[in-house]
Design a protein around this motif. Sequence first.
Motif, PDB file in Angstrom:
ATOM      1  N   LYS A   1      44.841  46.524  44.219  1.00 44.45           N
ATOM      2  CA  LYS A   1      44.816  45.632  45.379  1.00 44.45           C
ATOM      3  C   LYS A   1      43.757  44.546  45.274  1.00 44.45           C
ATOM      4  CE  LYS A   1      46.426  49.366  48.368  1.00 44.45           C
ATOM      5  NZ  LYS A   1      46.100  50.264  49.493  1.00 44.45           N
ATOM      6  N   LEU A   2      42.770  44.764  44.404  1.00 46.26           N
ATOM      7  CA  LEU A   2      41.693  43.791  44.249  1.00 46.26           C
ATOM      8  C   LEU A   2      42.015  42.716  43.234  1.00 46.26           C
ATOM      9  CD1 LEU A   2      38.560  46.149  44.159  1.00 46.26           C
ATOM     10  CD2 LEU A   2      39.253  44.642  46.030  1.00 46.26           C
ATOM     11  N   THR A   3      42.996  42.965  42.362  1.00 45.40           N
ATOM     12  CA  THR A   3      43.211  42.077  41.213  1.00 45.40           C
ATOM     13  C   THR A   3      44.591  41.466  41.219  1.00 45.40           C
ATOM     14  OG1 THR A   3      43.913  43.981  39.915  1.00 45.40           O
ATOM     15  CG2 THR A   3      41.603  43.327  39.753  1.00 45.40           C
TER      16      THR A   3
ATOM     17  N   TRP B   1      32.112  38.071  42.559  1.00 45.03           N
ATOM     18  CA  TRP B   1      32.507  38.889  41.424  1.00 45.03           C
ATOM     19  C   TRP B   1      31.479  39.922  40.982  1.00 45.03           C
ATOM     20  CZ3 TRP B   1      37.330  39.239  41.021  1.00 45.03           C
ATOM     21  CH2 TRP B   1      38.136  38.173  41.430  1.00 45.03           C
ATOM     22  N   ALA B   2      30.199  39.687  41.197  1.00 43.61           N
ATOM     23  CA  ALA B   2      29.212  40.712  40.825  1.00 43.61           C
ATOM     24  C   ALA B   2      29.423  41.998  41.637  1.00 43.61           C
ATOM     25  CB  ALA B   2      27.794  40.169  40.975  1.00 43.61           C
ATOM     26  N   PRO B   3      29.537  41.917  42.983  1.00 38.28           N
ATOM     27  CA  PRO B   3      29.803  43.161  43.714  1.00 38.28           C
ATOM     28  C   PRO B   3      31.191  43.736  43.440  1.00 38.28           C
ATOM     29  CG  PRO B   3      29.715  41.272  45.218  1.00 38.28           C
ATOM     30  CD  PRO B   3      29.215  40.800  43.896  1.00 38.28           C
ATOM     31  N   ILE B   4      32.185  42.867  43.253  1.00 39.54           N
ATOM     32  CA  ILE B   4      33.527  43.370  42.947  1.00 39.54           C
ATOM     33  C   ILE B   4      33.521  44.124  41.623  1.00 39.54           C
ATOM     34  CG2 ILE B   4      35.858  42.671  42.258  1.00 39.54           C
ATOM     35  CD1 ILE B   4      35.780  40.572  44.450  1.00 39.54           C
ATOM     36  N   ALA B   5      32.782  43.615  40.640  1.00 43.49           N
ATOM     37  CA  ALA B   5      32.703  44.266  39.334  1.00 43.49           C
ATOM     38  C   ALA B   5      32.144  45.681  39.457  1.00 43.49           C
ATOM     39  CB  ALA B   5      31.845  43.434  38.384  1.00 43.49           C
ATOM     40  N   ARG B   6      31.113  45.827  40.278  1.00 46.26           N
ATOM     41  CA  ARG B   6      30.547  47.166  40.474  1.00 46.26           C
ATOM     42  C   ARG B   6      31.575  48.111  41.082  1.00 46.26           C
ATOM     43  NH1 ARG B   6      25.803  44.094  41.594  1.00 46.26           N
ATOM     44  NH2 ARG B   6      26.247  44.029  43.834  1.00 46.26           N
ATOM     45  N   LEU B   7      32.330  47.595  42.034  1.00 45.38           N
ATOM     46  CA  LEU B   7      33.351  48.424  42.674  1.00 45.38           C
ATOM     47  C   LEU B   7      34.481  48.775  41.702  1.00 45.38           C
ATOM     48  CD1 LEU B   7      33.658  46.641  46.137  1.00 45.38           C
ATOM     49  CD2 LEU B   7      32.741  48.933  45.714  1.00 45.38           C
ATOM     50  N   MET B   8      34.896  47.800  40.915  1.00 45.07           N
ATOM     51  CA  MET B   8      36.028  48.019  40.013  1.00 45.07           C
ATOM     52  C   MET B   8      35.773  49.141  39.013  1.00 45.07           C
ATOM     53  SD  MET B   8      37.482  44.197  39.193  1.00 45.07           S
ATOM     54  CE  MET B   8      38.680  44.801  37.991  1.00 45.07           C
TER      55      MET B   8
ATOM     56  N   SER C   1      39.007  40.991  34.334  1.00 49.67           N
ATOM     57  CA  SER C   1      40.095  41.953  34.114  1.00 49.67           C
ATOM     58  C   SER C   1      39.752  42.968  33.034  1.00 49.67           C
ATOM     59  CB  SER C   1      41.387  41.220  33.744  1.00 49.67           C
ATOM     60  OG  SER C   1      41.264  40.603  32.475  1.00 49.67           O
ATOM     61  N   ALA C   2      38.697  42.701  32.252  1.00 49.84           N
ATOM     62  CA  ALA C   2      38.309  43.618  31.175  1.00 49.84           C
ATOM     63  C   ALA C   2      37.705  44.913  31.692  1.00 49.84           C
ATOM     64  CB  ALA C   2      37.302  42.927  30.260  1.00 49.84           C
ATOM     65  N   LEU C   3      37.324  44.932  32.967  1.00 52.35           N
ATOM     66  CA  LEU C   3      36.580  46.076  33.484  1.00 52.35           C
ATOM     67  C   LEU C   3      37.443  47.317  33.693  1.00 52.35           C
ATOM     68  CD1 LEU C   3      34.260  44.253  36.033  1.00 52.35           C
ATOM     69  CD2 LEU C   3      33.844  44.797  33.635  1.00 52.35           C
ATOM     70  N   ARG C   4      38.742  47.117  33.876  1.00 52.83           N
ATOM     71  CA  ARG C   4      39.657  48.242  34.049  1.00 52.83           C
ATOM     72  C   ARG C   4      40.993  47.894  33.411  1.00 52.83           C
ATOM     73  NH1 ARG C   4      38.169  51.764  38.257  1.00 52.83           N
ATOM     74  NH2 ARG C   4      39.872  53.085  37.512  1.00 52.83           N
ATOM     75  N   GLY C   5      41.801  48.914  33.163  1.00 51.91           N
ATOM     76  CA  GLY C   5      43.151  48.647  32.688  1.00 51.91           C
ATOM     77  C   GLY C   5      43.955  47.933  33.757  1.00 51.91           C
TER      78      GLY C   5
ATOM     79  N   LEU D   1      42.389  53.611  40.486  1.00 50.54           N
ATOM     80  CA  LEU D   1      43.296  52.541  40.086  1.00 50.54           C
ATOM     81  C   LEU D   1      44.162  52.056  41.245  1.00 50.54           C
ATOM     82  CD1 LEU D   1      44.579  53.520  36.521  1.00 50.54           C
ATOM     83  CD2 LEU D   1      43.180  51.537  37.154  1.00 50.54           C
ATOM     84  N   SER D   2      44.497  52.935  42.138  1.00 48.72           N
ATOM     85  CA  SER D   2      45.332  52.537  43.280  1.00 48.72           C
ATOM     86  C   SER D   2      44.654  51.490  44.132  1.00 48.72           C
ATOM     87  CB  SER D   2      45.661  53.758  44.143  1.00 48.72           C
ATOM     88  OG  SER D   2      44.466  54.370  44.617  1.00 48.72           O
ATOM     89  N   VAL D   3      43.321  51.514  44.174  1.00 51.96           N
ATOM     90  CA  VAL D   3      42.561  50.511  44.927  1.00 51.96           C
ATOM     91  C   VAL D   3      42.327  49.270  44.074  1.00 51.96           C
ATOM     92  CG1 VAL D   3      40.425  50.038  46.175  1.00 51.96           C
ATOM     93  CG2 VAL D   3      41.461  52.309  46.296  1.00 51.96           C
TER      94      VAL D   3
END
Length: 248
Positions: free
Chosen positions: A246-248, A229-236, A142-146, A241-243
């Motif tokens: 939906k991931l978190t 989580w490694a690929p999700i982190a890259r995407l995040m 969760s630290a990767l984005r607000g 933010l609108s997307v």
Amino acid sequence: MTSGVVLITGASSGLGAEMARQFAALGYDLALCARRTERLDALAEEIRRTSGRRVETAALDVTDADAVPAVFTRFADSFGTLDRVVVNAGLGKGAPLGTGRADANRETAMTNFVGALAQCEAAVEVFRRQGRGHLVVISSISALRGMRKSMTTYAATKAGVAALAEGLRSERIPGLDVSVVYPGYIRSEMNEHVQQKTRFMVDTPTGVRAVVAAIEARRVKAYVPAWPWAPIARLMRVLPLSVVRKLT
């Protein structure tokens, strides 16, 4: 078998307790601290019985600025060394900002960031004295984005501790290794109140095995478990933010 001494904060339950079990199984002696000493002492006795490792415990509230260095120094003196410190103690409390629960957000900020700062200070002081050491900071995906609503403050604190670790790594202190671990959804006491089925959630032992493997490899930065989580982190990091919502 590995040998050495690992200090873990917030070790009375959840990820901290399971890390203690798994590090002991790898051959480490343990310095464990938490606020709840009854549970901590029961865990220590379990680990001594099952692994034969040396385990010492101490009561510690990481928001007590004087207690943190005192406890860390006492452990270092007792064992003769601290090879690794895992900054793990944390809270998951929170509420949407401006809804009358500033107390919950403030408590989380004090524990997760100010408390982590105190732990990093105390650990690095010991490591500077020794000329070596491994500092591990447990952040969060969760630290990767607000994050929104009740996650806003929690995510901000976890971004803060990751930045602390990166700053230390940038300093290039001789003999000091610094790792940041970003766990994804791992079932623990912090999230046991969540009733709905959460995508990608893994049980505590499975998740912690990934955490411990990353720490043992002295990874600078690790998203665990690596899949997904490694690929999700890259995407995040790049998605709107609108997307991300939906991931978190």
